[in-house]
Motif scaffolding. Structure first.
Motif, PDB file in Angstrom:
ATOM      1  N   THR A 178      70.202  24.770  55.565  1.00  0.00           N
ATOM      2  CA  THR A 178      71.550  25.316  55.538  1.00  0.00           C
ATOM      3  C   THR A 178      72.246  25.171  56.872  1.00  0.00           C
ATOM      4  OG1 THR A 178      72.882  27.223  54.885  1.00  0.00           O
ATOM      5  CG2 THR A 178      70.888  27.687  56.160  1.00  0.00           C
ATOM      6  N   THR A 179      73.556  25.076  56.788  1.00  0.00           N
ATOM      7  CA  THR A 179      74.415  25.160  57.965  1.00  0.00           C
ATOM      8  C   THR A 179      75.157  26.491  57.956  1.00  0.00           C
ATOM      9  OG1 THR A 179      76.178  24.035  56.737  1.00  0.00           O
ATOM     10  CG2 THR A 179      74.722  22.659  58.101  1.00  0.00           C
ATOM     11  N   LEU A 180      74.899  27.309  56.948  1.00  0.00           N
ATOM     12  CA  LEU A 180      75.588  28.590  56.786  1.00  0.00           C
ATOM     13  C   LEU A 180      74.909  29.682  57.610  1.00  0.00           C
ATOM     14  CD1 LEU A 180      76.017  28.463  52.900  1.00  0.00           C
ATOM     15  CD2 LEU A 180      77.696  27.799  54.654  1.00  0.00           C
ATOM     16  N   ASP A 181      75.685  30.658  58.015  1.00  0.00           N
ATOM     17  CA  ASP A 181      75.108  31.801  58.714  1.00  0.00           C
ATOM     18  C   ASP A 181      74.473  32.737  57.675  1.00  0.00           C
ATOM     19  OD1 ASP A 181      76.974  34.295  58.176  1.00  0.00           O
ATOM     20  OD2 ASP A 181      78.290  32.568  58.492  1.00  0.00           O
ATOM     21  N   PRO A 182      73.552  33.605  58.089  1.00  0.00           N
ATOM     22  CA  PRO A 182      72.846  34.483  57.149  1.00  0.00           C
ATOM     23  C   PRO A 182      73.771  35.368  56.317  1.00  0.00           C
ATOM     24  CG  PRO A 182      71.722  34.468  59.257  1.00  0.00           C
ATOM     25  CD  PRO A 182      73.000  33.716  59.448  1.00  0.00           C
ATOM     26  N   TRP A 183      74.881  35.826  56.891  1.00  0.00           N
ATOM     27  CA  TRP A 183      75.797  36.699  56.140  1.00  0.00           C
ATOM     28  C   TRP A 183      76.465  35.938  55.002  1.00  0.00           C
ATOM     29  CZ3 TRP A 183      75.366  41.673  56.451  1.00  0.00           C
ATOM     30  CH2 TRP A 183      74.777  42.220  57.587  1.00  0.00           C
ATOM     31  N   THR A 184      76.814  34.697  55.231  1.00  0.00           N
ATOM     32  CA  THR A 184      77.402  33.870  54.181  1.00  0.00           C
ATOM     33  C   THR A 184      76.366  33.597  53.097  1.00  0.00           C
ATOM     34  OG1 THR A 184      78.913  32.892  55.785  1.00  0.00           O
ATOM     35  CG2 THR A 184      78.595  31.689  53.717  1.00  0.00           C
ATOM     36  N   ASP A 213      66.574  37.037  46.873  1.00  0.00           N
ATOM     37  CA  ASP A 213      66.273  37.609  48.184  1.00  0.00           C
ATOM     38  C   ASP A 213      66.217  36.526  49.247  1.00  0.00           C
ATOM     39  OD1 ASP A 213      66.053  40.261  47.404  1.00  0.00           O
ATOM     40  OD2 ASP A 213      63.895  40.145  47.064  1.00  0.00           O
ATOM     41  N   LEU A 214      66.845  36.799  50.391  1.00  0.00           N
ATOM     42  CA  LEU A 214      66.694  35.932  51.555  1.00  0.00           C
ATOM     43  C   LEU A 214      65.399  36.351  52.240  1.00  0.00           C
ATOM     44  CD1 LEU A 214      70.266  36.035  53.134  1.00  0.00           C
ATOM     45  CD2 LEU A 214      69.329  34.327  51.604  1.00  0.00           C
ATOM     46  N   ILE A 215      64.419  35.480  52.247  1.00  0.00           N
ATOM     47  CA  ILE A 215      63.129  35.793  52.865  1.00  0.00           C
ATOM     48  C   ILE A 215      63.180  35.473  54.350  1.00  0.00           C
ATOM     49  CG2 ILE A 215      60.647  35.364  52.830  1.00  0.00           C
ATOM     50  CD1 ILE A 215      61.871  36.808  50.320  1.00  0.00           C
ATOM     51  N   MET A 216      63.705  34.311  54.683  1.00  0.00           N
ATOM     52  CA  MET A 216      63.899  33.950  56.088  1.00  0.00           C
ATOM     53  C   MET A 216      65.008  32.928  56.179  1.00  0.00           C
ATOM     54  SD  MET A 216      60.685  31.497  57.092  1.00  0.00           S
ATOM     55  CE  MET A 216      61.569  30.301  58.091  1.00  0.00           C
ATOM     56  N   VAL A 217      65.712  32.980  57.297  1.00  0.00           N
ATOM     57  CA  VAL A 217      66.781  32.024  57.590  1.00  0.00           C
ATOM     58  C   VAL A 217      66.526  31.528  59.008  1.00  0.00           C
ATOM     59  CG1 VAL A 217      69.258  31.643  57.792  1.00  0.00           C
ATOM     60  CG2 VAL A 217      68.392  33.284  56.095  1.00  0.00           C
ATOM     61  N   GLY A 218      65.897  30.356  59.100  1.00  0.00           N
ATOM     62  CA  GLY A 218      65.528  29.820  60.404  1.00  0.00           C
ATOM     63  C   GLY A 218      64.707  30.830  61.183  1.00  0.00           C
ATOM     64  N   ASP A 219      65.035  31.011  62.431  1.00  0.00           N
ATOM     65  CA  ASP A 219      64.347  31.984  63.283  1.00  0.00           C
ATOM     66  C   ASP A 219      65.171  33.255  63.465  1.00  0.00           C
ATOM     67  OD1 ASP A 219      62.194  30.270  63.700  1.00  0.00           O
ATOM     68  OD2 ASP A 219      63.174  29.286  65.399  1.00  0.00           O
ATOM     69  N   VAL A 220      66.162  33.455  62.600  1.00  0.00           N
ATOM     70  CA  VAL A 220      67.053  34.608  62.729  1.00  0.00           C
ATOM     71  C   VAL A 220      66.280  35.901  62.488  1.00  0.00           C
ATOM     72  CG1 VAL A 220      69.087  35.772  61.795  1.00  0.00           C
ATOM     73  CG2 VAL A 220      69.066  33.271  62.042  1.00  0.00           C
ATOM     74  N   VAL A 221      66.478  36.849  63.375  1.00  0.00           N
ATOM     75  CA  VAL A 221      65.923  38.191  63.231  1.00  0.00           C
ATOM     76  C   VAL A 221      67.102  39.146  63.179  1.00  0.00           C
ATOM     77  CG1 VAL A 221      64.513  39.985  64.300  1.00  0.00           C
ATOM     78  CG2 VAL A 221      63.808  37.588  64.466  1.00  0.00           C
ATOM     79  N   PRO A 266      70.932  47.129  58.351  1.00  0.00           N
ATOM     80  CA  PRO A 266      70.479  47.725  57.082  1.00  0.00           C
ATOM     81  C   PRO A 266      70.872  46.912  55.843  1.00  0.00           C
ATOM     82  CG  PRO A 266      71.697  49.342  58.407  1.00  0.00           C
ATOM     83  CD  PRO A 266      71.759  48.033  59.126  1.00  0.00           C
ATOM     84  N   ARG A 267      71.972  46.137  55.933  1.00  0.00           N
ATOM     85  CA  ARG A 267      72.382  45.325  54.777  1.00  0.00           C
ATOM     86  C   ARG A 267      71.682  43.977  54.733  1.00  0.00           C
ATOM     87  NH1 ARG A 267      78.075  44.293  53.395  1.00  0.00           N
ATOM     88  NH2 ARG A 267      77.656  42.790  54.998  1.00  0.00           N
ATOM     89  N   LEU A 268      71.171  43.515  55.864  1.00  0.00           N
ATOM     90  CA  LEU A 268      70.496  42.217  55.913  1.00  0.00           C
ATOM     91  C   LEU A 268      69.408  42.247  56.977  1.00  0.00           C
ATOM     92  CD1 LEU A 268      70.182  39.300  55.017  1.00  0.00           C
ATOM     93  CD2 LEU A 268      71.955  38.669  56.671  1.00  0.00           C
ATOM     94  N   THR A 269      68.198  42.510  56.530  1.00  0.00           N
ATOM     95  CA  THR A 269      67.053  42.512  57.425  1.00  0.00           C
ATOM     96  C   THR A 269      66.340  41.174  57.270  1.00  0.00           C
ATOM     97  OG1 THR A 269      66.827  44.899  57.108  1.00  0.00           O
ATOM     98  CG2 THR A 269      64.945  43.742  58.059  1.00  0.00           C
ATOM     99  N   LEU A 270      66.185  40.479  58.391  1.00  0.00           N
ATOM    100  CA  LEU A 270      65.505  39.184  58.389  1.00  0.00           C
ATOM    101  C   LEU A 270      64.476  39.147  59.498  1.00  0.00           C
ATOM    102  CD1 LEU A 270      68.514  36.750  57.896  1.00  0.00           C
ATOM    103  CD2 LEU A 270      66.656  37.166  56.290  1.00  0.00           C
ATOM    104  N   PRO A 271      63.333  38.532  59.217  1.00  0.00           N
ATOM    105  CA  PRO A 271      62.861  38.128  57.900  1.00  0.00           C
ATOM    106  C   PRO A 271      62.797  39.340  56.951  1.00  0.00           C
ATOM    107  CG  PRO A 271      61.366  37.348  59.630  1.00  0.00           C
ATOM    108  CD  PRO A 271      62.361  38.266  60.271  1.00  0.00           C
TER     109      PRO A 271
END
Length: 165
Positions: free
Chosen positions: A62-68, A96-104, A108-113
């Protein structure tokens, strides 16, 4: 960036829902399909009494940010009739978004991984099947599965998700 998505459904035509969600997730730009796991049937974990799920894991770039990505995932859930009335209740579609690159993220609305992925065999088994070298938070997915109950995760050889059209 590599993204790992977990799909699940336990209401309606579960398989058609998974295939439809897979197809529509990749309709818009910014998300490129890499692979999809085999389909597994799983008993529900936690929550109220409900029927079994069909689950799969999708790998994408993806080229999208995690919120998108989160907005796209929730949009798909809504499009397939998901109603959020009961935590961990039955659902037509769960993305469910399990992981998005190395984003941490600790939002509360988006916990990654994903905060519980490491303890969910219904995510780890299909993920390992499609990506044998998978790593989550610095640990090999194969190692995370050690000691987890996997008996409730059953391969459905009669169901195969097709590459998105």
């Amino acid at each position: 960036m590599k993204v790992v998505l977990a799909l699940g459904s336990n209401l309606g035509d579960r398989f058609e829902t998974l295939q439809g969600a897979l197809d529509s997730l990749f309709d818009a730009p910014g998300l490129d399909f890499v692979a999809v796991s085999p389909v597994y049937e799983t008993d529900p974990v936690g929550g109220p009494e409900q029927g079994p799920y069909l689950n799969a894991v999708v790998i994408a770039q993806t080229t999208l940010d995690p919120w998108t990505l989160l907005e796209r995932a929730q949009g798909e859930e809504d499009a397939f009739g998901r109603v959020r009335t009961e935590r961990w209740g039955a659902r037509t579609l769960d993305v469910d978004l399990i992981m998005v690159g190395d984003v941490v993220s600790d939002d509360p609305r988006l916990t990654l991984p994903h905060p519980r992925a490491h303890e969910r065999a219904f995510v780890l088994v299909p993920w390992l099947r499609v990506d044998p070298d998978a790593v989550l938070s610095g640990r090999r997915v194969a190692d995370l599965l050690t000691g987890l109950d996997q008996d409730y995760v059953r391969l459905r050889t009669d169901l195969t998700l097709q590459r998105p059209i």
